[in-house]
Design an enzyme around this catalytic site. Structure first.
Site, short mmCIF file in Angstrom:
data_model
loop_
_atom_site.label_atom_id
_atom_site.label_comp_id
_atom_site.label_asym_id
_atom_site.label_seq_id
_atom_site.Cartn_x
_atom_site.Cartn_y
_atom_site.Cartn_z
N TYR A 150 -37.39 -29.47 -5.80
CA TYR A 150 -36.44 -28.76 -6.68
C TYR A 150 -36.54 -27.24 -6.49
O TYR A 150 -35.53 -26.55 -6.37
CB TYR A 150 -36.75 -29.17 -8.12
N ARG A 175 -22.10 -33.11 -18.91
CA ARG A 175 -23.20 -32.96 -19.88
C ARG A 175 -23.83 -31.58 -19.79
O ARG A 175 -23.57 -30.82 -18.85
CB ARG A 175 -24.30 -34.00 -19.59
N ILE A 190 -33.91 -24.82 -20.84
CA ILE A 190 -32.70 -24.95 -21.64
C ILE A 190 -32.65 -26.37 -22.22
O ILE A 190 -32.98 -27.34 -21.51
CB ILE A 190 -31.44 -24.70 -20.76
N ALA A 245 -37.61 -25.66 -3.87
CA ALA A 245 -37.07 -25.32 -2.54
C ALA A 245 -35.55 -25.33 -2.55
O ALA A 245 -34.91 -24.43 -2.00
CB ALA A 245 -37.60 -26.31 -1.50
N ALA A 256 -20.13 -31.23 -15.09
CA ALA A 256 -19.53 -30.74 -16.34
C ALA A 256 -19.48 -31.82 -17.43
O ALA A 256 -18.97 -31.58 -18.51
CB ALA A 256 -18.12 -30.23 -16.07
N LYS A 283 -33.56 -24.88 -5.15
CA LYS A 283 -33.03 -23.79 -5.98
C LYS A 283 -33.27 -22.42 -5.31
O LYS A 283 -32.46 -21.51 -5.50
CB LYS A 283 -33.67 -23.83 -7.37
N VAL A 301 -21.53 -34.85 -5.23
CA VAL A 301 -21.39 -33.61 -4.45
C VAL A 301 -22.23 -33.60 -3.17
O VAL A 301 -22.01 -32.78 -2.28
CB VAL A 301 -21.72 -32.35 -5.30
N ASN A 352 -22.98 -26.39 -10.49
CA ASN A 352 -23.98 -26.60 -11.54
C ASN A 352 -24.68 -27.95 -11.42
O ASN A 352 -25.79 -28.11 -11.93
CB ASN A 352 -23.27 -26.49 -12.90
N SER A 407 -32.47 -21.70 -10.69
CA SER A 407 -33.48 -21.99 -11.72
C SER A 407 -34.62 -20.99 -11.58
O SER A 407 -34.85 -20.45 -10.47
CB SER A 407 -34.05 -23.40 -11.50
#
Ligand code: NAP
Length: 246
Positions: free
Chosen positions: A154, A14, A187, A156, A12, A158, A63, A89, A141
């Site tokens: 990435y 950025r 984004i 795999a 959170a 997601k 995390v 996120n 994603s």
């Protein structure tokens, strides 16, 4: 009503995560602003939330560290109350062709993007059951749905997040807890700004709406998924991608 309930938003400090934190604060939630190392950016998110008259607190946590994730949830519960909305996120990339991808590159991206989400869901699980309600939103994603050259790790991770989302959605549905995935396309954040210009324009050329999206556009969907009005949506994978993967 989300007012007075607590949201835990990872990443959170950025980009998309900050926009999600502000969106949920705008809906009256107290927000745990979780970041990896960028304390200054996290404090800025906290200040923006406080300026809106809502409550926020920053928590540093990698995390991908199971014990740290457990300690985080305990700390958040003690300071802000039981977690009602968990937004997974936090994410990283480490792009290389599969041929050149080292074990460590593959593992790190899975550890942060996929295992991190699992650890936090597991820590919040019994709290959700006690409350007989809650919201989990996992930020996946379009790479999960389409694949992406140079992003075997990435994509795999997601895609794994989508399987995780659907399994948890089934497990917790009877308790009034929903679990959904949001699949952003391109984004405008630090993550996409770091892409080579050539790759950025190649991707833009494939987007039917012809432009990149903004963090606020993703955050608005997450805010809705956390609201009472979204109580009948679970196990869904919703793209915010300008039509990229239709
Ligand atoms: P970003 O601007 O690079 O920000 C990443 C955030 O994740 C930062 O807040 C960072 O904290 C945090 N983070 C990184 N590693 C962490 C860890 N090990 N533990 C806890 N937090 C960690 O990313 P973004 O573009 O906003 O992306 C947000 C999410 O959307 C990611 O999951 C990403 O994969 C996904 N996504 C993004 C796009 C896009 O086009 N941008 C598209 C599809 C999906 P620090 O500030 O402390 O480093």
């Amino acid at each position: 009503m989300l007012k007075g309930k607590t949201a835990l938003v990872t990443g959170a400090s950025r980009g998309i995560g900050r926009a999600i934190a502000l969106e949920l604060a705008g809906r009256g939630m107290h927000v745990a602003v979780v970041y990896a190392g960028n304390e200054q950016a996290a404090r800025q998110t906290q200040q923006e939330i406080e300026a809106m008259g809502a409550k926020a607190q920053c928590f540093a946590c990698d995390v991908s560290d199971s014990a740290a994730a457990a300690a985080l949830v305990k700390q958040v519960q003690e300071t802000l109350g039981p977690v009602y909305a968990l937004v997974n996120n936090a994410g990283i990339t480490c792009d290389k062709l599969a041929l050149q991808m080292r074990d460590a590159d593959f593992d790190r991206v899975l550890d942060v993007n996929l295992k991190g989400a699992f650890y936090l869901i597991r820590q919040c699980y019994s709290g959700f059951i006690r409350q007989r309600g809650g919201r989990i939103v996992n930020i996946s994603s379009v790479a999960a749905l389409m694949g992406n050259a140079g992003q075997a790790n990435y994509s795999a991770a997601k895609a794994g997040l989508i399987g995780l989302t659907k399994s948890v959605a089934r497990e917790l549905a009877g308790r009034g807890v929903t679990c959904n995935a949001v699949a952003p396309g391109m984004i405008e954040t630090d993550m996409t700004r770091a892409m080579p210009e050539k790759a950025q324009s190649a991707l833009l050329a494939q987007i039917p709406l012809g432009c990149a999206g903004t963090p606020r556009q993703v955050a608005a969907l997450v805010g809705f998924l956390c609201a009472d009005e979204a109580a009948y949506i679970t196990g869904a994978v919703i793209p915010v991608d300008g039509g990229l993967c239709m």
